[in-house]
Design an enzyme around this catalytic site. Structure first.
Site, PDB file in Angstrom:
ATOM      1  N   ASP A 291      18.140   0.102 -38.978  1.00 14.60           N
ATOM      2  CA  ASP A 291      16.817  -0.479 -39.245  1.00 14.60           C
ATOM      3  C   ASP A 291      16.907  -2.009 -39.188  1.00 14.60           C
ATOM      4  O   ASP A 291      16.292  -2.720 -39.987  1.00 14.60           O
ATOM      5  CB  ASP A 291      16.236  -0.002 -40.581  1.00 14.60           C
TER       6      ASP A 291
ATOM      7  N   LEU B   5      14.072  -4.782 -31.790  1.00 18.32           N
ATOM      8  CA  LEU B   5      14.454  -5.884 -30.896  1.00 18.32           C
ATOM      9  C   LEU B   5      13.319  -6.902 -30.758  1.00 18.32           C
ATOM     10  O   LEU B   5      13.517  -7.978 -30.199  1.00 18.32           O
ATOM     11  CB  LEU B   5      14.865  -5.344 -29.520  1.00 18.32           C
TER      12      LEU B   5
ATOM     13  N   HIS C   4      13.473 -11.252 -38.919  1.00 19.42           N
ATOM     14  CA  HIS C   4      12.219 -11.969 -39.214  1.00 19.42           C
ATOM     15  C   HIS C   4      12.495 -13.464 -39.202  1.00 19.42           C
ATOM     16  O   HIS C   4      13.519 -13.910 -39.727  1.00 19.42           O
ATOM     17  CB  HIS C   4      11.674 -11.588 -40.591  1.00 19.42           C
TER      18      HIS C   4
ATOM     19  N   HIS D 282      17.991   2.972 -34.565  1.00 23.69           N
ATOM     20  CA  HIS D 282      16.873   2.306 -35.226  1.00 23.69           C
ATOM     21  C   HIS D 282      17.038   0.787 -35.184  1.00 23.69           C
ATOM     22  O   HIS D 282      17.483   0.171 -36.148  1.00 23.69           O
ATOM     23  CB  HIS D 282      16.808   2.813 -36.670  1.00 23.69           C
TER      24      HIS D 282
ATOM     25  N   ASP E 209       7.163   3.978 -36.257  1.00 20.81           N
ATOM     26  CA  ASP E 209       7.930   3.300 -37.298  1.00 20.81           C
ATOM     27  C   ASP E 209       7.377   1.929 -37.662  1.00 20.81           C
ATOM     28  O   ASP E 209       6.893   1.175 -36.829  1.00 20.81           O
ATOM     29  CB  ASP E 209       9.401   3.135 -36.901  1.00 20.81           C
TER      30      ASP E 209
HETATM   31 ZN   LIG Z   1      10.715   2.283 -40.836  1.00 20.91          ZN
END
Ligand SMILES: [Zn+2]
Length: 445
Positions: A311, A70, A315, A67, A158
């Site tokens: 995950d 990229l 950002h 997860h 996702d």
């Molecule tokens: Zn998610």
């Protein structure tokens, strides 16, 4: 074994480490040549080899992240395939699965091919997850067959879950026919709404809208029922509540073909951190209660968790440094997941469970193992450390105590929730296809 990938130029010897073999931890040396482990013995031939010190450390298979965001194409100011892959290498990963919530979304063979091409020059293997629906918009099924033909074996929207149950059932029937896995971000938007932290008394006190555990659990229940009805292989992403875990484990006992992952942040960070109003702690699904954390940790230690997945969600400051309710959800994960997982496991034992949840099981879920049809040119991951296997290796030093410095990260972004934290253990070396990608915790390319 594939021989089409680029391999380490010179032979390599790892000495002084405890090697995780199928017979348990063994004090041994390893020799790798042309991308493959050629020798595993108390002492091996050092002739012409670069020698890496693994003293005091555990040598296991390279880690596999199910997860990873990229961000490329479209989000290059947050991360690129190259910077994300380097962050992964520093975290001990020899392969990552790139999530499809890019711009454009990875919802066609053309975009899959584009990301695989970018990954081909990255320091680690980059596998790709395709979108379930066109543009991840939740309305029309994406052409999964043409993506599967390029080796894509996991599909997900996702970032959001597939909200329409009828559409999800059709996606599962389609996926079952193709022999691929659907992975779900479980949050029912009619319940999650505009919530930005765990729903409950703390959210009320802070004046922030809540995002309930119920919104996750409703979709977990729905998808388990749909998977049971369709026979589709299902993977549940970032489960975060005790009840989700219970539902999933009960379904497994009934024989439903389901796996699930938890994230390092849901194993370590509680909702209380949101009281700082620091948006670095905003993530979907949100940080939960200590009781939820405790349940996830108990399951992890009992071997009931299929995978710890990061995950990893980079950002840029303009998306993250905003009022809590307006900031983008997500936090970095790749560079520190191994140490955080080791700590959650209790920082004891022989490291077998660490490599189970971070390498062996996720490699099977993503079908990156020796016996699966991997995308062209990629090597095998998550195998036993033994002669004949592709030389994808991770050397983890349980005695290291590094302190997290956001300015020193390889990721293009800095939104780590662990700034200033002293970690329990560290990745010392990462070897991919026999090449030293990380040496003494420093990236080599
Ligand atoms: Zn998610």
């Amino acid at each position: 074994m594939s021989t089409t990938f680029e391999v380490g130029a010179s032979p390599l010897v790892l000495r002084g480490g405890r090697v995780l073999t199928d017979a348990g931890l063994v004090d041994a040396e390893l020799r790798c040549e042309r991308g493959v482990i050629t020798e595993l013995a108390a002492s091996v031939d050092h002739a012409g080899a670069m020698v890496l010190d693994a003293g005091g450390a555990v040598v296991g298979p390279g880690l596999v992240d199910l997860h990873t965001h990229l961000r490329e194409p479209g989000g290059e100011e947050a991360e690129t395939v190259e910077t994300g892959a380097r962050a992964g290498a520093l975290g001990g990963y020899s392969a990552v699965v790139a999530m499809p919530n890019t711009t454009p979304a990875i919802d066609s063979a053309a975009v899959v091919a584009q990301v695989l091409l970018l990954g081909a020059s990255a320091p680690i293997d980059v596998a790709v997850a395709g979108a379930i629906t066109v543009g991840r918009a939740g309305a029309v099924l994406a052409p999964m067959a043409e993506m599967a033909a390029l080796g894509v074996s996991i599909f997900t929207d996702d970032g959001t879950g597939v909200q329409d149950a009828g559409l999800m059932l059709r996606a599962m029937q389609y996926a079952r026919g193709l022999g691929v896995t659907l992975a779900e971000h479980c949050e029912d938007e009619s319940l999650a709404g505009a919530g930005c932290m765990n729903a409950g008394s703390l959210a009320s006190r802070l004046g922030l809208p809540g995002r309930s555990g119920l919104s996750e659990e409703v979709m977990v229940s729905r998808d388990l029922a749909l998977a049971e009805a369709s026979g589709c292989r299902l993977h549940l992403l970032h489960l975060s509540t005790a009840r989700s875990l219970e539902l999933c484990l009960a379904a497994k006992r009934r024989g439903v073909d389901v796996t699930f992952e938890v994230t390092p942040h849901h194993l370590h960070l509680a909702e209380d951190l949101c009281a700082s109003y620091d948006p670095v702690f905003k993530v979907h699904p949100p940080l939960r209660s200590q009781a939820d954390i405790d349940a996830l940790v108990v399951a992890l230690r009992a071997g009931e968790v299929d995978a710890v997945a990061t995950d990893h969600a980079p950002h840029p400051p303009q998306a993250k440094d905003r009022p809590f309710d307006q900031a983008a959800p997500g936090m970095l994960g790749l560079e520190h997941a191994a140490a955080l997982t080791w700590e959650a496991l209790g920082a004891e034992g022989d490291g077998r469970m660490l490599f189970e949840v971070l390498s062996r099981r996720p490699a099977r879920i993503a079908r990156l193992t020796e016996d699966s049809a991997r995308p062209g040119g990629q090597s095998a991951h998550g195998g036993e450390v033994r002669a004949g296997e592709d030389a994808n290796l991770c050397v983890f030093d349980p005695a290291a105590r590094p302190v997290v410095d956001p300015l020193a990260l390889a990721s293009r972004s800095q939104n780590t929730p662990y700034a200033g934290r002293t970690l329990v253990g560290a990745i010392r070396h990462t070897v991919v296809r026999g090449e030293i990608i990380v040496r003494a915790s420093e990236a080599q390319r």
